[in-house]
Design an enzyme around this catalytic site. Sequence first.
Site, PDB file in Angstrom:
ATOM      1  N   THR A 134      40.909  28.168  52.510  1.00 17.82           N
ATOM      2  CA  THR A 134      40.914  27.968  51.061  1.00 17.82           C
ATOM      3  C   THR A 134      41.275  26.530  50.683  1.00 17.82           C
ATOM      4  N   ASP A 135      40.857  26.127  49.490  1.00 19.75           N
ATOM      5  CA  ASP A 135      41.256  24.804  48.980  1.00 19.75           C
ATOM      6  C   ASP A 135      42.732  24.772  48.583  1.00 19.75           C
ATOM      7  N   GLU A 136      43.344  25.957  48.450  1.00 19.34           N
ATOM      8  CA  GLU A 136      44.739  25.996  47.970  1.00 19.34           C
ATOM      9  C   GLU A 136      45.713  25.355  48.952  1.00 19.34           C
ATOM     10  N   TYR A 160      51.013  32.541  49.673  1.00 19.52           N
ATOM     11  CA  TYR A 160      49.633  32.735  50.140  1.00 19.52           C
ATOM     12  C   TYR A 160      49.092  31.451  50.771  1.00 19.52           C
ATOM     13  N   SER A 163      50.699  30.460  53.977  1.00 21.48           N
ATOM     14  CA  SER A 163      50.294  31.276  55.134  1.00 21.48           C
ATOM     15  C   SER A 163      48.889  30.880  55.604  1.00 21.48           C
ATOM     16  N   LYS A 164      48.011  30.545  54.658  1.00 23.51           N
ATOM     17  CA  LYS A 164      46.672  30.096  55.054  1.00 23.51           C
ATOM     18  C   LYS A 164      46.760  28.730  55.751  1.00 23.51           C
ATOM     19  N   PRO A 215      44.385  38.805  29.874  1.00 25.35           N
ATOM     20  CA  PRO A 215      45.619  38.025  30.039  1.00 25.35           C
ATOM     21  C   PRO A 215      45.361  36.623  30.591  1.00 25.35           C
ATOM     22  N   TYR A 217      47.277  33.258  31.818  1.00 28.72           N
ATOM     23  CA  TYR A 217      48.600  32.761  32.199  1.00 28.72           C
ATOM     24  C   TYR A 217      48.869  31.395  31.546  1.00 28.72           C
ATOM     25  N   ARG A 224      40.143  25.480  37.826  1.00 26.83           N
ATOM     26  CA  ARG A 224      39.669  25.924  39.132  1.00 26.83           C
ATOM     27  C   ARG A 224      38.211  25.504  39.283  1.00 26.83           C
ATOM     28  N   ASP A 291      53.450  32.639  32.429  1.00 25.76           N
ATOM     29  CA  ASP A 291      52.745  31.929  33.493  1.00 25.76           C
ATOM     30  C   ASP A 291      53.097  32.472  34.882  1.00 25.76           C
ATOM     31  N   ARG A 292      52.209  32.214  35.830  1.00 25.27           N
ATOM     32  CA  ARG A 292      52.476  32.486  37.258  1.00 25.27           C
ATOM     33  C   ARG A 292      53.524  31.483  37.742  1.00 25.27           C
ATOM     34  N   HIS A 295      52.561  27.865  39.382  1.00 27.88           N
ATOM     35  CA  HIS A 295      51.099  27.894  39.148  1.00 27.88           C
ATOM     36  C   HIS A 295      50.462  26.521  39.380  1.00 27.88           C
TER      37      HIS A 295
HETATM   38  P1  NAD Z   1      39.787  40.199  50.146  1.00 25.07           P
HETATM   39  O1  NAD Z   1      41.229  40.379  49.852  1.00 25.07           O
HETATM   40  O2  NAD Z   1      38.776  40.686  49.174  1.00 25.07           O
HETATM   41  O3  NAD Z   1      39.425  40.862  51.545  1.00 25.07           O
HETATM   42  C1  NAD Z   1      40.266  40.752  52.662  1.00 25.07           C
HETATM   43  C2  NAD Z   1      39.802  41.787  53.680  1.00 25.07           C
HETATM   44  O4  NAD Z   1      40.614  41.644  54.855  1.00 25.07           O
HETATM   45  C3  NAD Z   1      39.954  43.237  53.206  1.00 25.07           C
HETATM   46  O5  NAD Z   1      38.804  43.975  53.496  1.00 25.07           O
HETATM   47  C4  NAD Z   1      41.153  43.746  54.006  1.00 25.07           C
HETATM   48  O6  NAD Z   1      41.093  45.139  54.259  1.00 25.07           O
HETATM   49  C5  NAD Z   1      41.024  42.935  55.284  1.00 25.07           C
HETATM   50  N1  NAD Z   1      42.300  42.789  56.002  1.00 25.07           N
HETATM   51  C6  NAD Z   1      43.516  42.468  55.471  1.00 25.07           C
HETATM   52  N2  NAD Z   1      44.438  42.439  56.458  1.00 25.07           N
HETATM   53  C7  NAD Z   1      43.799  42.715  57.625  1.00 25.07           C
HETATM   54  C8  NAD Z   1      44.206  42.787  58.967  1.00 25.07           C
HETATM   55  N3  NAD Z   1      45.482  42.592  59.330  1.00 25.07           N
HETATM   56  N4  NAD Z   1      43.281  43.079  59.909  1.00 25.07           N
HETATM   57  C9  NAD Z   1      41.993  43.305  59.560  1.00 25.07           C
HETATM   58  N5  NAD Z   1      41.548  43.246  58.295  1.00 25.07           N
HETATM   59  C10 NAD Z   1      42.440  42.945  57.329  1.00 25.07           C
HETATM   60  O7  NAD Z   1      39.622  38.625  50.394  1.00 25.07           O
HETATM   61  P2  NAD Z   1      38.392  37.664  50.077  1.00 25.07           P
HETATM   62  O8  NAD Z   1      38.520  37.162  48.703  1.00 25.07           O
HETATM   63  O9  NAD Z   1      37.131  38.305  50.537  1.00 25.07           O
HETATM   64  O10 NAD Z   1      38.749  36.444  51.047  1.00 25.07           O
HETATM   65  C11 NAD Z   1      38.297  36.434  52.390  1.00 25.07           C
HETATM   66  C12 NAD Z   1      38.808  35.182  53.061  1.00 25.07           C
HETATM   67  O11 NAD Z   1      38.346  34.036  52.359  1.00 25.07           O
HETATM   68  C13 NAD Z   1      40.340  35.084  53.062  1.00 25.07           C
HETATM   69  O12 NAD Z   1      40.738  34.547  54.289  1.00 25.07           O
HETATM   70  C14 NAD Z   1      40.651  34.119  51.935  1.00 25.07           C
HETATM   71  O13 NAD Z   1      41.833  33.413  52.200  1.00 25.07           O
HETATM   72  C15 NAD Z   1      39.444  33.217  51.969  1.00 25.07           C
HETATM   73  N6  NAD Z   1      39.056  32.591  50.696  1.00 25.07           N
HETATM   74  C16 NAD Z   1      38.918  33.353  49.572  1.00 25.07           C
HETATM   75  C17 NAD Z   1      38.510  32.751  48.382  1.00 25.07           C
HETATM   76  C18 NAD Z   1      38.312  33.539  47.111  1.00 25.07           C
HETATM   77  O14 NAD Z   1      38.128  32.941  46.045  1.00 25.07           O
HETATM   78  N7  NAD Z   1      38.330  34.855  47.138  1.00 25.07           N
HETATM   79  C19 NAD Z   1      38.242  31.380  48.359  1.00 25.07           C
HETATM   80  C20 NAD Z   1      38.417  30.633  49.538  1.00 25.07           C
HETATM   81  C21 NAD Z   1      38.806  31.256  50.703  1.00 25.07           C
HETATM   82  O1  DAU Z   2      40.998  28.461  45.366  1.00 26.67           O
HETATM   83  C1  DAU Z   2      40.639  29.494  46.246  1.00 26.67           C
HETATM   84  C2  DAU Z   2      41.509  30.688  45.986  1.00 26.67           C
HETATM   85  O2  DAU Z   2      41.052  31.262  44.768  1.00 26.67           O
HETATM   86  C3  DAU Z   2      41.475  31.724  47.104  1.00 26.67           C
HETATM   87  O3  DAU Z   2      42.025  31.158  48.255  1.00 26.67           O
HETATM   88  C4  DAU Z   2      42.267  32.959  46.716  1.00 26.67           C
HETATM   89  O4  DAU Z   2      42.129  33.957  47.719  1.00 26.67           O
HETATM   90  C5  DAU Z   2      41.732  33.498  45.417  1.00 26.67           C
HETATM   91  O5  DAU Z   2      42.518  34.592  44.996  1.00 26.67           O
HETATM   92  C6  DAU Z   2      41.728  32.410  44.346  1.00 26.67           C
HETATM   93  O6  DAU Z   2      43.087  32.072  43.942  1.00 26.67           O
HETATM   94  P1  DAU Z   2      43.478  31.848  42.411  1.00 26.67           P
HETATM   95  O7  DAU Z   2      44.911  32.071  42.263  1.00 26.67           O
HETATM   96  O8  DAU Z   2      42.924  30.563  41.909  1.00 26.67           O
HETATM   97  O9  DAU Z   2      42.587  33.051  41.759  1.00 26.67           O
HETATM   98  P2  DAU Z   2      42.914  34.105  40.610  1.00 26.67           P
HETATM   99  O10 DAU Z   2      41.624  34.801  40.293  1.00 26.67           O
HETATM  100  O11 DAU Z   2      44.099  34.936  40.920  1.00 26.67           O
HETATM  101  O12 DAU Z   2      43.290  33.178  39.377  1.00 26.67           O
HETATM  102  C7  DAU Z   2      42.381  32.195  38.886  1.00 26.67           C
HETATM  103  C8  DAU Z   2      43.109  31.426  37.782  1.00 26.67           C
HETATM  104  O13 DAU Z   2      43.295  32.309  36.648  1.00 26.67           O
HETATM  105  C9  DAU Z   2      44.499  30.949  38.154  1.00 26.67           C
HETATM  106  O14 DAU Z   2      44.753  29.704  37.519  1.00 26.67           O
HETATM  107  C10 DAU Z   2      45.420  32.035  37.573  1.00 26.67           C
HETATM  108  C11 DAU Z   2      44.674  32.480  36.345  1.00 26.67           C
HETATM  109  N1  DAU Z   2      44.851  33.900  35.949  1.00 26.67           N
HETATM  110  C12 DAU Z   2      44.685  34.855  36.913  1.00 26.67           C
HETATM  111  C13 DAU Z   2      44.847  36.197  36.602  1.00 26.67           C
HETATM  112  C14 DAU Z   2      44.688  37.247  37.671  1.00 26.67           C
HETATM  113  C15 DAU Z   2      45.115  34.226  34.636  1.00 26.67           C
HETATM  114  O15 DAU Z   2      45.215  33.350  33.771  1.00 26.67           O
HETATM  115  N2  DAU Z   2      45.236  35.540  34.330  1.00 26.67           N
HETATM  116  C16 DAU Z   2      45.136  36.544  35.254  1.00 26.67           C
HETATM  117  O16 DAU Z   2      45.305  37.735  34.892  1.00 26.67           O
END
Ligand code: NAD
Ligand code: DAU
Length: 360
Positions: A134-136, A160, A163-164, A215, A217, A224, A291-292, A295
């Site tokens: 992730t970019d985070e 999060y 850990s990544k 909602p 925050y 983003r 807010d988170r 954040h």
């Molecule tokens: P998600 O939470 O939708 O899916 C995660 C999946 O991993 C689930 O199916 C869950 O059951 C499985 N899982 C969790 N723990 C496990 C374990 N111990 N063993 C096996 N499977 C397990 O997540 P996502 O949004 O699809 O993200 C996938 C990957 O991409 C993650 O590594 C995340 O950090 C990364 N990522 C996500 C985003 C985003 O915007 N969603 C952006 C950049 C990177």
């Molecule tokens: O940048 C990549 C990341 O994007 C991934 O690594 C993460 O797995 C993914 O969850 C996502 O993280 P964010 O925290 O950016 O995503 P989220 O959808 O939770 O929130 C997006 C933005 O919106 C963030 O600034 C928080 C805000 N937010 C989120 C929720 C859930 C709100 O304002 N209200 C909300 O209810």
Amino acid sequence: MKTYLVTGGAGFIGSNFVLMQRQAGSARIVNLDLLTYAGNLLNLKSLEGDPEHIFVRGDIGDRKLVRDILEKYRPDAVINFAAESHVDRSIDGPEDFIQTNVVGTFHLLEEVRRYWSGLSDTQKGNFRFLHVSTDEVYGSLGPEDPAFCEETPYAPNSPYSASKAASDHLVRAYHHTYGIPTLITNCSNNYGPRQFPEKLIPLVILNAIEGKRLPIYGDGLNVRDWLYVEDHCEALQIVLERGKLGETYNIGGRCEKANLDLVKTICTLLDEMVPESPGCPHSTLITFVKDRPGHDRRYAIDCSKVERELGWRPRESLETGLRKTIQWYLDNPEWVESVKSGEYREWIARQYEEREERMV
Ligand code: NAD
Ligand code: DAU
């Protein structure tokens, strides 16, 4: 045909990746997923009866299981999506994040090292371990700061992202120390079909359709960079095929948006696409909430490396991607109902009731 071991392939991005691979017929997929709250077999329903998709329920940290899978299916590549992925949950309870994202990735890497060491020299050279990150990990930007590039120092701010970051460092070290052919991708915020509605975009779509509040925050000005999930999956395939070993690629949509503007855009699209919904005009549902903690203010990705070196470009604009996404949630009420289980309701209640008490 190649064999890929995909971990986390029942989650949001993993399932989109698996479906795209199977539609193209490009690889046999062994899909290892623990099916946590975020994993959903309905995501893979269209693959029922497909002999080239083998689903195994289990943990990436289960050494014996991972060893058996590697020995039995002898994959050409491992693509690691498995993770705990939601920032707010990591603030609520970080332990699972350390367990899966750090310890789980470590165990997976150890078993991959064992398997890879037993391959022939040619097989060793052709093998790939692609770690989806992730970019985070790069932390937070000010309004005028340049976008994150591959050389930006890591500065994670949430459990999060920390850990990544730790898992990325392990992957890097396994390349540097043992020579495992690894690749790391750091991607911005994904959206699209099958995203669990704890994340901003699906939460807003589903709440708006039901006339529930949306909602936001803090002041809603956190920024983003948004990328349609299929564009991300295409980038992953290209990195897998042509990425330079041991390297990192930043992937993004060149689409920075403040949260408030994004939510207003979704509301405008919903006004047009679901005019009969009880919340219309949907922007009246926008509610500012507490807010988170910690954040991050702004993320922006400089993806010129993957564009220049590997020729990848996103296909979708934010508008076309959001339209497809909204349509998918409208067309899949069965999926929506299935994820709104007791666990989901409890999460929403805990997160947002507490926030409502302290609304700004
Ligand atoms: P998600 O939470 O939708 O899916 C995660 C999946 O991993 C689930 O199916 C869950 O059951 C499985 N899982 C969790 N723990 C496990 C374990 N111990 N063993 C096996 N499977 C397990 O997540 P996502 O949004 O699809 O993200 C996938 C990957 O991409 C993650 O590594 C995340 O950090 C990364 N990522 C996500 C985003 C985003 O915007 N969603 C952006 C950049 C990177
Ligand atoms: O940048 C990549 C990341 O994007 C991934 O690594 C993460 O797995 C993914 O969850 C996502 O993280 P964010 O925290 O950016 O995503 P989220 O959808 O939770 O929130 C997006 C933005 O919106 C963030 O600034 C928080 C805000 N937010 C989120 C929720 C859930 C709100 O304002 N209200 C909300 O209810």
